[in-house]
Design an enzyme around this catalytic site. Structure first.
Site, PDB file in Angstrom:
ATOM      1  N   SER A   9      -4.458  31.086  47.592  1.00 23.15           N
ATOM      2  CA  SER A   9      -4.239  30.003  48.846  1.00 23.15           C
ATOM      3  C   SER A   9      -6.129  29.303  49.192  1.00 23.15           C
ATOM      4  O   SER A   9      -6.533  30.807  48.879  1.00 23.15           O
ATOM      5  CB  SER A   9      -3.761  31.269  50.177  1.00 23.15           C
ATOM      6  N   HIS A  34      -1.927  27.253  46.969  1.00 26.44           N
ATOM      7  CA  HIS A  34      -0.964  27.466  48.235  1.00 26.44           C
ATOM      8  C   HIS A  34      -1.877  26.791  49.795  1.00 26.44           C
ATOM      9  O   HIS A  34      -2.668  27.035  49.598  1.00 26.44           O
ATOM     10  CB  HIS A  34      -1.159  28.916  48.368  1.00 26.44           C
ATOM     11  N   ASP A  36      -2.331  26.316  53.244  1.00 24.04           N
ATOM     12  CA  ASP A  36      -1.605  27.496  54.883  1.00 24.04           C
ATOM     13  C   ASP A  36      -2.184  26.351  55.898  1.00 24.04           C
ATOM     14  O   ASP A  36      -3.771  25.735  56.282  1.00 24.04           O
ATOM     15  CB  ASP A  36      -2.706  28.460  55.398  1.00 24.04           C
ATOM     16  N   MET A  38      -2.115  24.683  59.627  1.00 28.89           N
ATOM     17  CA  MET A  38      -1.805  25.834  61.062  1.00 28.89           C
ATOM     18  C   MET A  38      -2.175  25.153  62.121  1.00 28.89           C
ATOM     19  O   MET A  38      -2.821  24.158  61.954  1.00 28.89           O
ATOM     20  CB  MET A  38      -2.757  26.927  61.275  1.00 28.89           C
ATOM     21  N   HIS A  67       2.949  26.103  52.856  1.00 27.84           N
ATOM     22  CA  HIS A  67       2.921  26.261  53.935  1.00 27.84           C
ATOM     23  C   HIS A  67       3.052  26.348  55.200  1.00 27.84           C
ATOM     24  O   HIS A  67       1.878  26.802  55.534  1.00 27.84           O
ATOM     25  CB  HIS A  67       2.615  28.171  53.390  1.00 27.84           C
ATOM     26  N   MET A  69       2.867  26.964  58.472  1.00 27.85           N
ATOM     27  CA  MET A  69       2.841  27.651  60.336  1.00 27.85           C
ATOM     28  C   MET A  69       2.181  26.875  61.620  1.00 27.85           C
ATOM     29  O   MET A  69       1.647  26.605  62.285  1.00 27.85           O
ATOM     30  CB  MET A  69       1.504  28.593  59.770  1.00 27.85           C
ATOM     31  N   MET A 138       5.879  37.228  54.760  1.00 29.31           N
ATOM     32  CA  MET A 138       5.174  37.286  55.501  1.00 29.31           C
ATOM     33  C   MET A 138       4.554  39.453  55.947  1.00 29.31           C
ATOM     34  O   MET A 138       5.546  39.608  55.894  1.00 29.31           O
ATOM     35  CB  MET A 138       4.245  37.155  57.094  1.00 29.31           C
ATOM     36  N   ASP A 176       3.614  36.854  51.194  1.00 27.96           N
ATOM     37  CA  ASP A 176       2.106  36.632  51.249  1.00 27.96           C
ATOM     38  C   ASP A 176       0.725  36.769  52.761  1.00 27.96           C
ATOM     39  O   ASP A 176       1.720  37.938  53.492  1.00 27.96           O
ATOM     40  CB  ASP A 176       2.381  34.725  51.794  1.00 27.96           C
TER      41      ASP A 176
HETATM   42  C1  DX5 Z   1      -2.043  33.866  56.275  1.00 28.68           C
HETATM   43  C2  DX5 Z   1      -2.326  32.904  55.211  1.00 28.68           C
HETATM   44  C3  DX5 Z   1      -1.970  33.495  53.758  1.00 28.68           C
HETATM   45  C4  DX5 Z   1      -3.643  33.724  53.475  1.00 28.68           C
HETATM   46  C5  DX5 Z   1      -3.329  35.048  52.812  1.00 28.68           C
HETATM   47  O1  DX5 Z   1      -1.301  33.197  57.924  1.00 28.68           O
HETATM   48  O2  DX5 Z   1      -0.945  32.268  55.329  1.00 28.68           O
HETATM   49  O3  DX5 Z   1      -1.476  32.670  52.554  1.00 28.68           O
HETATM   50  O4  DX5 Z   1      -3.933  32.692  53.435  1.00 28.68           O
HETATM   51  O5  DX5 Z   1      -4.669  35.518  52.634  1.00 28.68           O
HETATM   52  P1  DX5 Z   1      -5.526  36.983  52.063  1.00 28.68           P
HETATM   53  O6  DX5 Z   1      -4.480  36.662  50.872  1.00 28.68           O
HETATM   54  O7  DX5 Z   1      -6.909  37.369  52.171  1.00 28.68           O
HETATM   55  O8  DX5 Z   1      -4.234  38.218  53.092  1.00 28.68           O
HETATM   56 ZN    ZN Z   2       0.222  31.163  53.401  1.00 30.44          ZN
END
Ligand code: DX5
Ligand code: ZN
Length: 219
Positions: A9, A34, A36, A38, A67, A69, A138, A176
């Site tokens: 990620s 990956h 993320d 948001m 991903h 979110m 998650m 994740d």
């Molecule tokens: C959190 C994300 C993850 C995050 C994981 O909401 O979806 O993908 O980047 O980070 P680590 O590996 O540090 O938990």
């Molecule tokens: Zn993620």
């Protein structure tokens, strides 16, 4: 033996260095990148949209594992597909008409994923598992990197592993949140195929070595 795939990620990577980061991911033989996404609504954090992803697409052939979110994933998923997403993962909790979103992603020739937050039971996805490519579990509350792995989420992994194997479905199990050299082997033993890792790689002064150690720990 199941092949473990790693999806680093870039959430906690330095975005001013993104080209170098992508080169590094190539060197590390990352299986996916990956992203993320948001929106500050579905999760209490804001990252980036398709405009940021699109110029990165020509820089690498590594598949983009996206991903989402975000609320209204049906509205925004097409924009990420246009920007170069290969796997498009939406949240069960944010999706109105999940079968329609899965169909739209598949009609665009992309892989469809569905994710569940820690509080959402695995059973909410049982009826979709034969029609999706990835189930993303998650193992932290979505929103931030660097949180602690929630071990009880491995029960969901075991549930899905059993259903997928019993029915010979093609769906891959992705995990994740909080993945590192200690938690990845537990997740592998429970049945995970794809390991997302953010801080375990980019929080290290030597991300390439950290990736090597993570790979080596999964057995
Ligand atoms: C959190 C994300 C993850 C995050 C994981 O909401 O979806 O993908 O980047 O980070 P680590 O590996 O540090 O938990
Ligand atoms: Zn993620």
């Amino acid at each position: 033996m199941r092949r473990a795939l790693i999806s680093p990620s870039i959430l906690d990577s330095n975005f001013a260095e993104i080209k170098n980061t992508i080169n590094l991911l190539e060197k590390m033989h990352a299986d996916f990148i990956h992203f993320d996404v948001m929106d500050g609504n579905f999760v209490p954090n804001i990252t980036f949209g398709p405009k940021i992803m699109q110029p990165l697409r020509p820089l690498t052939k590594i598949p983009f594992d996206t991903h989402l979110m975000i609320l209204h994933p049906e509205k925004y998923a097409p924009l990420f597909i246009e920007a170069g997403a290969d796997i498009v993962t939406v949240h069960q909790e944010a999706a109105g008409d999940l079968p329609a979103i899965i169909k739209m992603i598949h009609d665009s020739g992309k892989k469809a994923g569905v994710s569940i937050k820690p509080g959402t039971p695995a059973s909410t996805l049982y009826k979709y598992i034969d029609s999706i490519d990835v189930v993303l579990i998650m193992s932290v509350e979505p929103g931030f990197g660097g949180q602690k792995f929630m071990e009880p989420m491995l029960d969901k992994v075991r549930d899905f592993r059993q259903i997928i194997d019993r029915n010979k479905y093609g769906c891959l199990i992705e995990i994740d949140g909080g993945i590192n050299t200690k938690t990845a082997p537990l997740a592998y033993a429970a049945g995970v195929d794809i390991f997302v890792a953010g801080s375990a790689i980019f929080g290290s002064p030597d991300p390439e070595a950290a990736m090597g150690m993570l790979r080596a720990s999964i057995k």
